[in-house]
Design a protein around this motif. Structure first.
Motif, PDB file in Angstrom:
ATOM      1  N   THR A   1       9.705  -2.283  -3.391  1.00  0.00           N
ATOM      2  CA  THR A   1       8.359  -1.068  -3.500  1.00  0.00           C
ATOM      3  C   THR A   1       6.638  -1.383  -3.996  1.00  0.00           C
ATOM      4  N   ASP A   2       6.445  -2.404  -4.915  1.00  0.00           N
ATOM      5  CA  ASP A   2       4.895  -2.339  -5.095  1.00  0.00           C
ATOM      6  C   ASP A   2       3.936  -2.673  -3.339  1.00  0.00           C
ATOM      7  N   VAL A   3       4.480  -3.187  -2.480  1.00  0.00           N
ATOM      8  CA  VAL A   3       3.896  -3.365  -1.394  1.00  0.00           C
ATOM      9  C   VAL A   3       3.812  -1.927  -1.059  1.00  0.00           C
ATOM     10  N   LYS A   4       5.181  -1.780  -0.810  1.00  0.00           N
ATOM     11  CA  LYS A   4       5.336  -0.195   0.132  1.00  0.00           C
ATOM     12  C   LYS A   4       4.519   1.227  -0.701  1.00  0.00           C
ATOM     13  N   ASP A   5       4.554   0.993  -1.527  1.00  0.00           N
ATOM     14  CA  ASP A   5       3.665   2.285  -2.531  1.00  0.00           C
ATOM     15  C   ASP A   5       2.291   1.551  -2.349  1.00  0.00           C
ATOM     16  N   CYS A   6       1.620   0.375  -2.441  1.00  0.00           N
ATOM     17  CA  CYS A   6       0.364   0.142  -2.198  1.00  0.00           C
ATOM     18  C   CYS A   6      -0.198   0.353  -1.016  1.00  0.00           C
ATOM     19  N   ALA A   7       0.555  -0.303   0.280  1.00  0.00           N
ATOM     20  CA  ALA A   7      -0.021   0.550   2.451  1.00  0.00           C
ATOM     21  C   ALA A   7       0.000   1.624   1.781  1.00  0.00           C
ATOM     22  N   ALA A   8       1.099   2.619   1.501  1.00  0.00           N
ATOM     23  CA  ALA A   8       1.156   4.033   1.786  1.00  0.00           C
ATOM     24  C   ALA A   8      -0.749   4.647   0.903  1.00  0.00           C
ATOM     25  N   GLU A   9      -0.722   4.161  -0.077  1.00  0.00           N
ATOM     26  CA  GLU A   9      -1.410   4.562  -1.003  1.00  0.00           C
ATOM     27  C   GLU A   9      -2.348   4.658  -0.263  1.00  0.00           C
ATOM     28  N   LEU A  10      -3.220   3.302   0.111  1.00  0.00           N
ATOM     29  CA  LEU A  10      -4.006   3.696   0.194  1.00  0.00           C
ATOM     30  C   LEU A  10      -4.595   4.516   1.541  1.00  0.00           C
ATOM     31  N   LEU A  11      -3.485   4.184   2.593  1.00  0.00           N
ATOM     32  CA  LEU A  11      -4.275   5.322   3.407  1.00  0.00           C
ATOM     33  C   LEU A  11      -4.124   6.799   3.338  1.00  0.00           C
ATOM     34  N   PHE A  12      -2.566   7.732   2.508  1.00  0.00           N
ATOM     35  CA  PHE A  12      -3.412   8.330   1.510  1.00  0.00           C
ATOM     36  C   PHE A  12      -4.406   8.467   1.295  1.00  0.00           C
ATOM     37  N   VAL A  13      -4.817   7.798   1.001  1.00  0.00           N
ATOM     38  CA  VAL A  13      -6.515   7.924   0.244  1.00  0.00           C
ATOM     39  C   VAL A  13      -7.500   7.740   1.640  1.00  0.00           C
ATOM     40  N   LEU A  14      -7.193   7.427   2.019  1.00  0.00           N
ATOM     41  CA  LEU A  14      -8.120   7.382   3.548  1.00  0.00           C
ATOM     42  C   LEU A  14      -8.243   8.456   4.555  1.00  0.00           C
ATOM     43  N   CYS A  15      -6.135   9.450   4.221  1.00  0.00           N
ATOM     44  CA  CYS A  15      -6.555  10.765   4.394  1.00  0.00           C
ATOM     45  C   CYS A  15      -6.633  12.416   3.619  1.00  0.00           C
TER      46      CYS A  15
ATOM     47  N   GLU B   1      -5.754  12.614   0.958  1.00  0.00           N
ATOM     48  CA  GLU B   1      -4.588  12.760   0.828  1.00  0.00           C
ATOM     49  C   GLU B   1      -4.386  14.276   1.071  1.00  0.00           C
ATOM     50  N   ASN B   2      -4.388  14.418   2.354  1.00  0.00           N
ATOM     51  CA  ASN B   2      -3.976  15.460   2.752  1.00  0.00           C
ATOM     52  C   ASN B   2      -3.088  15.115   3.608  1.00  0.00           C
ATOM     53  N   VAL B   3      -1.347  16.144   2.906  1.00  0.00           N
ATOM     54  CA  VAL B   3      -0.129  15.868   3.692  1.00  0.00           C
ATOM     55  C   VAL B   3       0.018  15.746   5.625  1.00  0.00           C
ATOM     56  N   SER B   4      -0.911  17.010   6.239  1.00  0.00           N
ATOM     57  CA  SER B   4      -0.706  16.898   7.806  1.00  0.00           C
ATOM     58  C   SER B   4      -1.411  15.936   8.339  1.00  0.00           C
ATOM     59  N   ARG B   5      -2.583  15.286   7.232  1.00  0.00           N
ATOM     60  CA  ARG B   5      -3.015  14.256   7.999  1.00  0.00           C
ATOM     61  C   ARG B   5      -2.403  13.309   7.794  1.00  0.00           C
ATOM     62  N   PHE B   6      -1.754  12.848   7.544  1.00  0.00           N
ATOM     63  CA  PHE B   6      -1.412  11.613   6.269  1.00  0.00           C
ATOM     64  C   PHE B   6      -0.163  11.442   7.882  1.00  0.00           C
TER      65      PHE B   6
ATOM     66  N   HIS C   1     -15.263   5.967  -4.487  1.00  0.00           N
ATOM     67  CA  HIS C   1     -16.990   6.004  -3.768  1.00  0.00           C
ATOM     68  C   HIS C   1     -17.081   6.662  -1.715  1.00  0.00           C
ATOM     69  N   ARG C   2     -17.659   7.352  -2.055  1.00  0.00           N
ATOM     70  CA  ARG C   2     -17.345   8.412  -0.452  1.00  0.00           C
ATOM     71  C   ARG C   2     -17.683   7.850   0.783  1.00  0.00           C
ATOM     72  N   GLU C   3     -18.628   6.749   0.408  1.00  0.00           N
ATOM     73  CA  GLU C   3     -18.752   5.915   1.655  1.00  0.00           C
ATOM     74  C   GLU C   3     -18.121   4.330   1.963  1.00  0.00           C
ATOM     75  N   THR C   4     -17.329   4.602   1.406  1.00  0.00           N
ATOM     76  CA  THR C   4     -16.268   3.638   1.244  1.00  0.00           C
ATOM     77  C   THR C   4     -15.731   3.576   2.022  1.00  0.00           C
ATOM     78  N   ARG C   5     -15.171   5.297   1.668  1.00  0.00           N
ATOM     79  CA  ARG C   5     -13.446   5.840   2.109  1.00  0.00           C
ATOM     80  C   ARG C   5     -14.239   5.571   3.266  1.00  0.00           C
ATOM     81  N   HIS C   6     -15.332   5.912   4.187  1.00  0.00           N
ATOM     82  CA  HIS C   6     -15.396   6.840   5.278  1.00  0.00           C
ATOM     83  C   HIS C   6     -15.765   5.512   6.116  1.00  0.00           C
TER      84      HIS C   6
END
Length: 498
Positions: free
Chosen positions: A398-412, A414-419, A357-362
Motif C-alpha cells: 500500500t505504501d509503494v502504491k500510494d507514494c507512486a500515485a501521489e507523485l503523479l497526482f501532484v505532477l498533474c 491534482e487535476n482529476v481529468s489530467r490524472f 516548488h513550481r519549477e521542480t514540478r515543471h
C-alpha cells in the motif's frame, strides 16, 4: 587442528602470552567465519570471552592484545554466546580501550604502544557488535552514559585538523546507539548534534562555500575515496536518526538556518561521484533519507543556487540536484528490490518538493509526464518513467502504491481529468476513491497550483475521442458478433440472451 578452548583458557590463566598468541591466532583462523555452534560449544565460548575480558585488562604485549581483541570480535558476532561481554565492567573496558572516556590515563597508556591504533579499532568493533546484538548491552550503554563520552571524543576529532583513523568506528557506534535507543536520539539532538555532524560532513568532503547556502561543486575533482564515502554514510545515518522526529514541526529562525546549511551540504552529496557505483547508490540513498526528514520549508536550498554553470535548467532555475534525484529514482525503479524501503523516500521527497516548488514540478513533469503521443498502449505497459510509476499504482504494498500515485497526482496539479488522462481510470481509481474524487470533482488543494496550460499533442487530439478512459488507450475495433447472421438467427440469438 583447532586448538581446544580449555587449552587457551589455561594459557590465559598462566599469563603465558606467547602461548596465548599462538593459540588464538590458530583459533581465529579456524573460526572466523563459523557461526553455528551447539549449546556446549556456546558455553565454552562464553567462558573464553570471560577469560579474555580479564586478560586484556592486564599489561600485555601489543601483538597479544591485538589478537585477543580480534578473538573477542569473532565471539561477539554470536548473540547467543556474548556472556560476560554485556556486563557494565566489560562495556566500560571496551569503551576505554576504544578511546571513549573522560579519564585519560588508560588512553595514554595505550597510545604508547606502537600499534595502539589497531587495538582501539578492534575494541570499537567488539563494542559495536555487542551493542548491536544485545538489548541488555544497549540499555546498559545508555545507563553508563557511553554516548556522552563518545560524543566528546568525536567532537574533539571533528574539530581537529587530523582525525584519527578509528573515526569511522566511533561514527558507526554513534549510529547504533541513536538507532537502538530513542532517548539517545533526543540527547544528541539537544547536544547540537545536527550542527556538529554537519561540520563533520563538511570536513570529510572538504567543502568550499560560495554565496549563502551554496557549496561549490567542482566536476573535475576525482571521485571521493571509499574510506571517505563510508564515513559520510555513517554521519548521514545518524543525522537521519536525530532529525526525522522533527519532520512535521515548523522550525524557528535559528533551526531553519541550521537545516538550510545542512541541505546545502546534502545537495553537494547528491552531486558527488564515488569510487564504486554501489557506494554512490548507498550514499545518495542515505542523503535522500535525511532530506526527506527535514522540514519542507528548508528544501528550497536544493534549487536556490546559481544557474550559470547548470547542466539542467527549468525556467531559469538550476535543476542539477533535481535531475540527480530523478536518476536515482529511476535506478531504484529498475532494481525493483525492497521498494518500500528503497523507493518510497525519494518518491515522497520528489512529491513534496513538487508540491511547494513550481519549477521542480515543471521540470519533473517534462521528464515523467511529457505530452502524450502514443496512445495505442496502456499506460502501465509503457517502458518510460511514467509507465514504471503507473505500474506501481497497483502494487501489493500500500505504501509503494500510494507514494507512486501521489507523485503523479501532484505532477498533474491534482487535476482529476489530467490524472486520468495520463494513468487511465482503472489505475487512478484507488487514489481517487481514497480522496473522494471518483465523481470527477477537482481536488480541494488544486487552487494552490499555478494555472499553466496542458497542451495536447496533435496525435492525442486526433485519438482523444477513441480513447478508453478506463484503460487509457485506444482499443482495437472488435468484430461484430452478429456479422453474417440472417435476420432470423439474430432474433433467435437475442431471444436466447433474454
Amino acid at each position: 587442528m583447532v586448538p581446544d578452548i580449555e587449552r587457551i583458557i589455561e594459557s590465559i590463566v598462566r599469563r603465558d602470552q606467547d602461548s596465548v598468541q599462538l593459540l588464538l591466532n590458530s583459533y581465529n583462523t579456524q573460526y572466523a567465519e563459523c557461526f553455528f555452534f551447539n549449546t556446549e560449544e556456546q558455553e565454552r565460548r562464553k567462558d573464553l570471552s570471560a577469560a579474555l575480558l580479564c586478560f586484556i585488562g592486564s599489561q600485555l604485549q601489543p601483538a597479544v592484545l591485538r589478537v585477543s581483541l580480534h578473538t573477542l570480535r569473532i565471539l561477539s558476532r554470536d548473540r547467543r554466546a556474548l556472556g560476560h561481554m554485556v556486563t557494565d565492567s566489560a562495556l566500560l573496558t571496551l569503551a576505554h580501550m576504544g578511546g571513549i572516556t573522560t579519564q585519560q590515563d588508560n588512553i595514554e597508556e595505550l597510545e604508547k604502544e606502537e600499534d595502539g591504533e589497531v587495538c582501539r579499532k578492534e575494541a570499537l568493533k567488539v563494542l559495536c557488535n555487542v551493542i548491536y546484538n544485545s538489548p541488555r548491552a544497549q540499555e546498559r550503554a545508555s545507563a553508563l552514559r557511553l554516548l556522552q563520552g563518545l560524543w566528546e571524543s568525536l567532537k574533539e576529532e571533528i574539530w581537529s585538523k587530523v582525525p584519527l583513523s578509528c573515526h569511522f568506528y566511533k561514527l558507526r557506534l554513534l549510529f547504533l546507539l541513536t538507532a537502538l535507543r530513542p532517548e539517545l536520539r533526543l540527547q544528541l539532538q539537544q547536544e547540537r548534534g545536527v550542527s556538529v555532524l554537519t561540520k563533520a560532513l563538511e570536513q570529510c568532503l572538504a567543502v568550499r562555500w560560495g554565496v549563502e547556502y551554496e557549496v561549490l561543486t567542482d566536476s573535475t575533482q576525482p571521485p571521493i575515496s571509499m574510506e571517505v564515502s563510508q564515513k559520510v554514510i555513517e554521519i548521514l545515518k545518524t543525522l537521519f536518526n536525530i532529525t526525522h522526529m522533527f519532520h512535521r514541526q515548523e522550525p524557528d529562525e535559528e533551526d531553519a538556518a541550521l537545516y538550510r546549511h545542512l541541505v546545502a551540504v546534502l545537495r553537494h552529496c547528491l552531486l558527488l561521484s564515488c569510487e564504486g557505483e554501489d557506494t554512490l547508490e548507498e550514499l545518495q540513498g542515505h542523503t535522500v533519507n535525511v532530506l526527506s526528514a527535514l522540514p519542507l520549508t528548508c528544501l528550497d536550498v536544493l534549487v536556490s543556487v546559481q544557474v550559470d554553470q547548470a547542466s539542467h535548467k527549468c525556467e531559469g532555475v538550476n535543476m542539477d540536484c533535481v535531475h540527480n534525484l530523478l536518476l536515482f529514482m529511476n535506478r531504484r525503479l529498475n532494481r525493483g528490490q525492497k521498494l518500500k524501503e528503497k523507493l518510497t523516500p525519494v518518491l515522497n521527497l520528489l512529491t513534496e518538493s513538487s508540491r511547494v516548488h513550481r519549477e521542480t514540478r515543471h521540470y519533473l513533469r517534462q521528464k515523467i509526464l511529457p505530452p502524450l503521443r502514443d496512445v495505442a498502449i496502456r499506460p502501465e505497459q509503457d517502458s518510460s518513467l511514467r509507465g514504471q510509476l503507473v505500474r506501481l499504482m497497483t502494487h501489493v504494498d500500500t505504501d509503494v502504491k500510494d507514494c507512486a500515485a501521489e507523485l503523479l497526482f501532484v505532477l498533474c496539479k491534482e487535476n482529476v481529468s489530467r490524472f486520468v488522462k495520463y494513468t487511465g481510470y482503472g489505475n487512478a481509481a484507488g487514489l481517487l476513491a481514497a480522496r473522494g474524487l471518483l465523481n470527477g470533482r477537482m481536488s480541494s488543494s488544486n487552487s494552490q497550483y499555478s494555472s499553466d496550460s496542458d497542451s495536447d499533442t496533435e496525435e492525442y487530439r486526433e485519438a482523444k475521442a477513441k480513447i478508453n478512459l478506463v484503460t487509457g488507450r485506444v482499443e482495437a475495433d472488435q468484430p461484430d458478433p452478429m456479422e453474417g447472421m440472417t435476420t432470423k438467427r439474430k432474433k433467435r440469438h437475442v431471444t436466447s440472451l433474454v
